[in-house]
Design an enzyme around this catalytic site. Structure first.
Site, mmCIF file in Angstrom:
data_model
loop_
_atom_site.group_PDB
_atom_site.id
_atom_site.type_symbol
_atom_site.label_atom_id
_atom_site.label_comp_id
_atom_site.label_asym_id
_atom_site.label_seq_id
_atom_site.Cartn_x
_atom_site.Cartn_y
_atom_site.Cartn_z
ATOM 1 N N SER A 1 -4.232 -7.454 -1.720
ATOM 2 C CA SER A 1 -4.928 -6.312 -0.916
ATOM 3 C C SER A 1 -5.185 -5.221 -1.451
ATOM 4 O O SER A 1 -4.054 -4.863 -2.242
ATOM 5 C CB SER A 1 -3.822 -5.293 0.257
ATOM 6 O OG SER A 1 -5.059 -4.913 1.056
ATOM 7 N N HIS A 31 0.811 -0.844 0.152
ATOM 8 C CA HIS A 31 0.328 -0.077 -0.168
ATOM 9 C C HIS A 31 0.801 1.196 0.120
ATOM 10 O O HIS A 31 0.098 2.208 0.186
ATOM 11 C CB HIS A 31 -0.783 -0.027 0.951
ATOM 12 C CG HIS A 31 -2.293 -0.960 1.033
ATOM 13 N ND1 HIS A 31 -2.736 -1.347 0.384
ATOM 14 C CD2 HIS A 31 -2.285 -2.220 1.974
ATOM 15 C CE1 HIS A 31 -3.485 -2.375 0.694
ATOM 16 N NE2 HIS A 31 -3.502 -2.723 1.415
ATOM 17 N N GLU A 51 -6.670 1.190 -5.567
ATOM 18 C CA GLU A 51 -5.215 0.085 -5.568
ATOM 19 C C GLU A 51 -5.558 -1.006 -5.148
ATOM 20 O O GLU A 51 -6.146 -1.346 -4.445
ATOM 21 C CB GLU A 51 -4.026 0.838 -4.768
ATOM 22 C CG GLU A 51 -3.709 1.595 -3.866
ATOM 23 C CD GLU A 51 -3.415 0.263 -2.830
ATOM 24 O OE1 GLU A 51 -3.308 -0.093 -3.167
ATOM 25 O OE2 GLU A 51 -3.989 0.121 -2.036
#
Length: 178
Positions: A114, A69, A140
């Site tokens: 994720s 992330h 994303e």
């Protein structure tokens, strides 16, 4: 219940194939960026949420794959994605320039995705303490070491046929009544 609250849910991935692209050295990975099972945060994103008009359209303009992330750590691009009965399936190309992350994926150490997203609408069902996210916008997709979705731990296989047994283990929850 309608909400405009925005948060990230660290969810799943199940990579069911890795292939090496001969021309660039990129790794091709394929699996679920999100599944329809309840995750550790108590959220469920059904197939229908990913099929809403605004769910994937902005992401597809710049389908970046990140590491952990971290917006300053792009490692590849999504080259295909679609929702099916198990969740949001994605195929991505991971750049050889991703260094350690590339090697960890290749070695099978990193094997989960994720998703980072905004919740546009959700229904809370107190009986099962679950948020059913009915409208979502994907921001994303990341490769991570620990996903939020405990059922998203995956194995690496050479073909989709090898992954069919794993896919059968997913249990799709019923969508809440309107």
């Amino acid at each position: 219940m309608q909400t405009s609250k925005s948060y990230k849910a660290k969810v799943l991935a199940y990579i069911d194939s890795i292939e090496k692209a001969e021309d660039t050295g990129a790794l091709l990975i394929e699996g679920y960026a999100n599944t329809v099972v309840k995750d550790r945060a108590g959220d469920v994103i059904p197939k229908s949420a990913w099929e809403e008009p605004g769910a994937l359209s902005n992401y597809k303009k710049n389908p970046i794959i990140l590491a952990y992330h971290n917006h300053s750590k792009p490692i590849g691009k999504a080259i295909d994605m679609y929702a099916d009965d198990y969740g949001l399936k994605i195929k991505a190309s991971i750049s050889k320039g991703a260094g350690d992350v590339y090697n960890l994926i290749k070695d099978g150490v990193l094997s989960t995705f994720s998703v980072g997203f905004s919740v546009k609408e959700a229904k809370y069902i107190p009986e099962d303490d679950t948020y059913y996210i009915t409208q979502v916008e994907l921001h994303e997709v990341s490769v991570v070491s620990v996903p939020c979705n405990q059922d998203s731990v995956f194995q690496i296989s050479k073909s989709l046929e090898d992954a069919e047994a794993f896919k059968q283990e997913f249990v799709q929850p019923a969508e809440p009544a309107a």
